[in-house]
Design a protein around this motif. Sequence first.
Motif, PDB file in Angstrom:
ATOM      1  N   ALA A 141      -4.591   4.887  -4.365  1.00  0.00           N
ATOM      2  CA  ALA A 141      -5.589   5.005  -3.311  1.00  0.00           C
ATOM      3  C   ALA A 141      -5.338   3.231  -2.951  1.00  0.00           C
ATOM      4  O   ALA A 141      -5.215   2.069  -3.686  1.00  0.00           O
ATOM      5  CB  ALA A 141      -6.845   5.233  -3.323  1.00  0.00           C
ATOM      6  N   PRO A 142      -5.527   2.935  -1.714  1.00  0.00           N
ATOM      7  CA  PRO A 142      -6.024   4.066  -0.744  1.00  0.00           C
ATOM      8  C   PRO A 142      -4.251   4.126   0.010  1.00  0.00           C
ATOM      9  O   PRO A 142      -2.976   3.296  -0.406  1.00  0.00           O
ATOM     10  CB  PRO A 142      -6.425   3.267   0.517  1.00  0.00           C
ATOM     11  CG  PRO A 142      -5.286   1.833   0.241  1.00  0.00           C
ATOM     12  CD  PRO A 142      -5.754   1.635  -1.310  1.00  0.00           C
ATOM     13  N   VAL A 143      -3.916   5.632   0.109  1.00  0.00           N
ATOM     14  CA  VAL A 143      -2.658   6.095   0.655  1.00  0.00           C
ATOM     15  C   VAL A 143      -2.982   6.536   2.525  1.00  0.00           C
ATOM     16  O   VAL A 143      -3.775   6.834   2.442  1.00  0.00           O
ATOM     17  CB  VAL A 143      -2.176   7.241   0.051  1.00  0.00           C
ATOM     18  CG1 VAL A 143      -1.096   7.990   0.056  1.00  0.00           C
ATOM     19  CG2 VAL A 143      -2.750   7.166  -1.574  1.00  0.00           C
ATOM     20  N   THR A 144      -1.948   6.122   2.996  1.00  0.00           N
ATOM     21  CA  THR A 144      -2.152   6.118   4.243  1.00  0.00           C
ATOM     22  C   THR A 144      -0.794   7.402   4.569  1.00  0.00           C
ATOM     23  O   THR A 144       0.300   7.129   3.522  1.00  0.00           O
ATOM     24  CB  THR A 144      -1.885   5.712   5.205  1.00  0.00           C
ATOM     25  OG1 THR A 144      -0.548   4.467   4.592  1.00  0.00           O
ATOM     26  CG2 THR A 144      -2.664   4.145   5.223  1.00  0.00           C
ATOM     27  N   LEU A 148      -2.891  14.185   0.695  1.00  0.00           N
ATOM     28  CA  LEU A 148      -3.785  12.469   1.716  1.00  0.00           C
ATOM     29  C   LEU A 148      -5.119  12.806   0.546  1.00  0.00           C
ATOM     30  O   LEU A 148      -5.506  11.843   0.345  1.00  0.00           O
ATOM     31  CB  LEU A 148      -4.187  12.329   2.366  1.00  0.00           C
ATOM     32  CG  LEU A 148      -2.392  11.753   3.322  1.00  0.00           C
ATOM     33  CD1 LEU A 148      -2.587  11.687   4.939  1.00  0.00           C
ATOM     34  CD2 LEU A 148      -1.785  10.361   2.559  1.00  0.00           C
ATOM     35  N   GLU A 149      -5.844  14.057   0.548  1.00  0.00           N
ATOM     36  CA  GLU A 149      -6.961  14.181  -0.202  1.00  0.00           C
ATOM     37  C   GLU A 149      -6.493  13.794  -1.329  1.00  0.00           C
ATOM     38  O   GLU A 149      -8.003  13.212  -1.877  1.00  0.00           O
ATOM     39  CB  GLU A 149      -7.878  15.526   0.247  1.00  0.00           C
ATOM     40  CG  GLU A 149      -7.579  15.729   1.790  1.00  0.00           C
ATOM     41  CD  GLU A 149      -8.643  16.845   2.447  1.00  0.00           C
ATOM     42  OE1 GLU A 149      -8.383  17.901   1.348  1.00  0.00           O
ATOM     43  OE2 GLU A 149      -9.102  16.943   3.728  1.00  0.00           O
ATOM     44  N   ALA A 159       0.929  -1.152  -0.001  1.00  0.00           N
ATOM     45  CA  ALA A 159      -0.427  -0.113   0.053  1.00  0.00           C
ATOM     46  C   ALA A 159       0.816   1.052   0.065  1.00  0.00           C
ATOM     47  O   ALA A 159       1.793   1.110   0.473  1.00  0.00           O
ATOM     48  CB  ALA A 159      -0.523   0.070   1.001  1.00  0.00           C
ATOM     49  N   MET A 173      -4.665  12.842  -3.402  1.00  0.00           N
ATOM     50  CA  MET A 173      -3.421  11.117  -3.577  1.00  0.00           C
ATOM     51  C   MET A 173      -4.372  10.096  -3.174  1.00  0.00           C
ATOM     52  O   MET A 173      -4.637   9.268  -4.322  1.00  0.00           O
ATOM     53  CB  MET A 173      -1.872  10.557  -2.486  1.00  0.00           C
ATOM     54  CG  MET A 173      -1.338  11.942  -3.328  1.00  0.00           C
ATOM     55  SD  MET A 173       0.401  11.923  -2.124  1.00  0.00           S
ATOM     56  CE  MET A 173       1.240  10.484  -2.232  1.00  0.00           C
ATOM     57  N   ASN A 174      -5.502   9.870  -2.692  1.00  0.00           N
ATOM     58  CA  ASN A 174      -6.688   9.386  -2.278  1.00  0.00           C
ATOM     59  C   ASN A 174      -8.074   8.853  -4.063  1.00  0.00           C
ATOM     60  O   ASN A 174      -8.333   8.034  -3.667  1.00  0.00           O
ATOM     61  CB  ASN A 174      -6.965   8.888  -1.068  1.00  0.00           C
ATOM     62  CG  ASN A 174      -6.087   8.664  -0.010  1.00  0.00           C
ATOM     63  OD1 ASN A 174      -6.120   7.487  -0.413  1.00  0.00           O
ATOM     64  ND2 ASN A 174      -5.569   8.899   1.243  1.00  0.00           N
ATOM     65  N   ARG A 175      -7.760  10.092  -4.535  1.00  0.00           N
ATOM     66  CA  ARG A 175      -8.454  10.183  -5.343  1.00  0.00           C
ATOM     67  C   ARG A 175      -7.494   9.911  -6.547  1.00  0.00           C
ATOM     68  O   ARG A 175      -8.874   9.406  -7.548  1.00  0.00           O
ATOM     69  CB  ARG A 175      -8.784  11.590  -5.989  1.00  0.00           C
ATOM     70  CG  ARG A 175      -9.681  12.701  -4.797  1.00  0.00           C
ATOM     71  CD  ARG A 175      -9.326  14.274  -5.019  1.00  0.00           C
ATOM     72  NE  ARG A 175     -10.190  14.865  -4.142  1.00  0.00           N
ATOM     73  CZ  ARG A 175     -10.193  16.499  -3.992  1.00  0.00           C
ATOM     74  NH1 ARG A 175      -9.825  17.468  -5.265  1.00  0.00           N
ATOM     75  NH2 ARG A 175      -9.894  16.589  -3.021  1.00  0.00           N
ATOM     76  N   ASP A 176      -6.597   9.316  -6.652  1.00  0.00           N
ATOM     77  CA  ASP A 176      -6.148   8.637  -7.194  1.00  0.00           C
ATOM     78  C   ASP A 176      -6.258   7.155  -7.272  1.00  0.00           C
ATOM     79  O   ASP A 176      -5.673   6.370  -6.607  1.00  0.00           O
ATOM     80  CB  ASP A 176      -4.389   8.540  -7.947  1.00  0.00           C
ATOM     81  CG  ASP A 176      -3.701   8.198  -8.875  1.00  0.00           C
ATOM     82  OD1 ASP A 176      -4.435   7.682  -9.651  1.00  0.00           O
ATOM     83  OD2 ASP A 176      -2.984   8.549  -9.124  1.00  0.00           O
TER      84      ASP A 176
END
Length: 231
Positions: free
Chosen positions: A186-189, A176-177, A154, A179-182
């Motif tokens: 995703a998911p990116v912590t 993060l907001e 991940a 990158m998590n649309r990609d």
Amino acid sequence: MRLVIARCSVDYAGRLSAHLPIATRLLMLKADGSLLVHSDGGSYKPLNWMSPPCTLSTVEPDAEQLDAGITEIWRVTQAKTADMLVVSIYEVLHDSAHELGIDPGLQKDGVEAHLQKLLAEQIHLLGDGHTLVRREYMTAIGPVDILARDAAGAAVAVELKRRGDIDGVEQLTRYLELMNRDPHLAPVTGVFAAQEIKPQARTLAEDRGIRCLVLDYDAMRGLDDGESRLF
């Protein structure tokens, strides 16, 4: 950039409503279309603002507004939300424009840049099984210091600071907001890494599911052998 110091009142209409009564304020109009309203206090934070994309139009005051002393009205409208910031100007004390040119962006100081390089080389400090994807992973709003993958594969975004405060957590939150649309990432912590992390920043990070990591700069450089110390 245009800087206007004026006696004015300000009204914000949209998802929220707000009113600033008549006072002398600094109105900052930037080349990207944004408008910021500042007082002579509150550090860097504006009293109110409108972020781009937005458009500014100047409106002539009506008879009632003229009688009240208003000489000019600015309407700044947000293109995506239709929120509106209305500035009613009573008196202009200063008005100047300045060409700032292209900004090179924030340059990390020597320690932060070296921390980034060292952590990339010692990526295991993030945890067992972590691997480096790349340094300075570019997003639409700027580069993430380090993009890595954990033992399960991940994605992990790392923001590095010498001293970690709330602003750094907010910066990582924005990354993060986005990158998590990609769907390819995703998911990116997130990991907020610094030599020192302020308690408020740690609380905010943990509340947002961001892991905090305190880095020992000397140990990473090989100058401090923690295993040989008595204390």
